[in-house]
Enzyme design. Structure first.
Site, PDB file in Angstrom:
ATOM      1  N   GLU A 107      29.363 -51.709  -7.774  1.00  0.00           N
ATOM      2  CA  GLU A 107      28.245 -52.165  -6.958  1.00  0.00           C
ATOM      3  C   GLU A 107      28.743 -52.898  -5.719  1.00  0.00           C
ATOM      4  OE1 GLU A 107      25.037 -52.689 -10.623  1.00  0.00           O
ATOM      5  OE2 GLU A 107      25.985 -54.484  -9.798  1.00  0.00           O
ATOM      6  N   CYS A 136      29.085 -57.567   0.460  1.00  0.00           N
ATOM      7  CA  CYS A 136      29.915 -58.016  -0.644  1.00  0.00           C
ATOM      8  C   CYS A 136      30.450 -56.777  -1.348  1.00  0.00           C
ATOM      9  CB  CYS A 136      29.080 -58.880  -1.594  1.00  0.00           C
ATOM     10  SG  CYS A 136      29.946 -59.395  -3.090  1.00  0.00           S
ATOM     11  N   CYS A 154      36.454 -55.818 -14.917  1.00  0.00           N
ATOM     12  CA  CYS A 154      37.371 -56.901 -14.559  1.00  0.00           C
ATOM     13  C   CYS A 154      38.116 -57.362 -15.804  1.00  0.00           C
ATOM     14  CB  CYS A 154      36.590 -58.067 -13.959  1.00  0.00           C
ATOM     15  SG  CYS A 154      37.629 -59.401 -13.318  1.00  0.00           S
ATOM     16  N   CYS A 184      35.614 -63.954 -17.264  1.00  0.00           N
ATOM     17  CA  CYS A 184      35.014 -65.281 -17.093  1.00  0.00           C
ATOM     18  C   CYS A 184      33.704 -65.341 -17.879  1.00  0.00           C
ATOM     19  CB  CYS A 184      34.756 -65.560 -15.618  1.00  0.00           C
ATOM     20  SG  CYS A 184      36.274 -65.642 -14.632  1.00  0.00           S
ATOM     21  N   CYS A 229      30.276 -64.510 -16.034  1.00  0.00           N
ATOM     22  CA  CYS A 229      30.200 -63.348 -15.148  1.00  0.00           C
ATOM     23  C   CYS A 229      29.931 -62.068 -15.915  1.00  0.00           C
ATOM     24  CB  CYS A 229      31.505 -63.213 -14.361  1.00  0.00           C
ATOM     25  SG  CYS A 229      31.522 -61.821 -13.221  1.00  0.00           S
ATOM     26  N   CYS A 274      25.302 -63.969  -7.473  1.00  0.00           N
ATOM     27  CA  CYS A 274      26.649 -64.306  -7.933  1.00  0.00           C
ATOM     28  C   CYS A 274      26.755 -64.236  -9.452  1.00  0.00           C
ATOM     29  CB  CYS A 274      27.003 -65.714  -7.456  1.00  0.00           C
ATOM     30  SG  CYS A 274      28.657 -66.216  -7.917  1.00  0.00           S
TER      31      CYS A 274
END
Length: 348
Positions: free
Chosen positions: A94, A107, A114, A118, A121, A332
């Site tokens: 995205e 962005c 990933c 985290c 996230c 975010c």
């Protein structure tokens, strides 16, 4: 769809020059192709009309431009637009366009999923599926509807950019070179948890802005939120920043998502101020957006303001970031590609 051909997009002028000479074409053809790719933004080799028909045919036998349109887009009530791209591996990533007064920011993502995992996230919840190529990073910039009006690029989408340092650094070269997109490095910001080897390259080879994902000034507290703290301690990242050259217009900022009862006390503010002492920087406080199966809660706005005041009283420029695109899961920490996660589930 994969064609079996190699991709031109994302190659440097030197690589393009080597490519054409290996095919028996004049060296200057490399510069011509770079201009077609990055200045004129063509989507096919046939559009490269100052190359001879024979050379275009020769090039087309083995190569393709590599531009791909988004497979989907969603528009938020606040004007934010989220794009979904499919990459060569079949994965989905995205990118998010964020308009704000005279700024038009994109962005962009650097990985499918990933490794950092985290706690706060969504991207990490789908696991790591692979690095994006340089061409796939640049394709996001060239293929969104707002491409020609963009003013800023932030490497803050899916993935840890410096975990894919080779392709990310090359994409920055393409973005900033005179033969490429010719962007000012001052309009590009990269966000990282602090991957040492990649950060060394980024600090020494570029003058782009840096944003560090911090989120807790205490080692144990940061480790609970960010497992990467175990191998990539914040103190090491800060030491590298202290040794880097930030004397020009280059800026460093620290991203701090504030969680209710987790990292919002005066003790946290005092330690954060102590840790960052001597580093000219901005602290960006970010509201948390609730995600499934995570025992973290957003902090009330008045308490965010109080935490901001604690940091400002200690001499730090501190802002509270406005949430954008939350209704389309573009804010975010919310980038997750539900389509990708659905594929993962059905494959298991």
């Amino acid at each position: 769809m994969p064609t079996g051909k190699q991709i031109l997009l994302g190659r440097t002028l030197e690589e393009l020059t080597d490519l054409v000479t290996s095919l028996g074409m004049p060296r200057f053809t490399g510069k011509q192709i770079a201009q077609w790719l990055y200045d004129k933004r063509v989507t096919s080799i046939d559009e490269m009309t100052n190359l001879s028909k024979a050379n275009r045919a020769l090039l087309s036998e083995q190569y393709t431009v590599g531009r791909t349109a988004p497979v989907m887009s969603q528009l938020s009530q606040d004007g934010t637009r989220k794009y979904l791209f499919q990459v060569a591996t079949g994965g989905l990533i995205e990118a998010v366009f964020i308009p704000d007064k005279d700024r038009a920011t994109l962005c962009i993502s650097s990985q499918v999923g990933c490794k950092m995992d985290c706690l706060f996230c969504m991207t990490g919840k789908q696991g790591f599926k692979g690095n994006l190529s340089t061409g796939e990073i640049i394709n996001q910039v060239l293929s969104v509807e707002e491409s020609l009006s963009l003013t800023n690029i932030v490497y803050m989408g899916m993935g840890e950019p410096l975990d894919n340092a080779v392709n990310v650094m090359k994409s920055i070269e393409v973005m900033t070179a005179s033969w490429g997109l010719a962007w000012s490095p001052k309009r590009i910001t990269l966000s990282t948890v602090g991957v040492r080897r990649g950060l060394e390259r980024f600090l020494s080879e570029t003058t782009c802005h840096l944003a560090v994902s911090l989120h807790n000034p205490f080692h144990e507290g940061r480790l609970e939120l960010m497992p990467a703290e175990g191998g990539l301690p914040l103190v090491d990242t800060l030491q590298m920043i202290r040794e880097a050259d930030f004397t020009g217009q280059r800026r460093v900022s620290f991203e701090y998502i504030v969680f209710d009862g987790v990292n919002d006390s005066e003790e946290h503010a005092v330690e954060l101020a102590r840790l960052l002492r001597g580093i000219p920087c901005r602290i960006n406080l970010i509201p948390f957006h609730q995600i499934p199966n995570v025992p973290l809660r957003p902090l009330a706005r008045d308490k965010m303001e109080h935490f901001k005041n604690l940091l400002e009283a200690r001499g730090y420029t501190t802002t509270i970031r406005t949430s954008r695109g939350e209704d389309i899961s573009a804010a975010c920490g919310m980038l997750s590609t539900k389509e990708q996660m659905a594929r993962n589930t059905s494959a298991n």
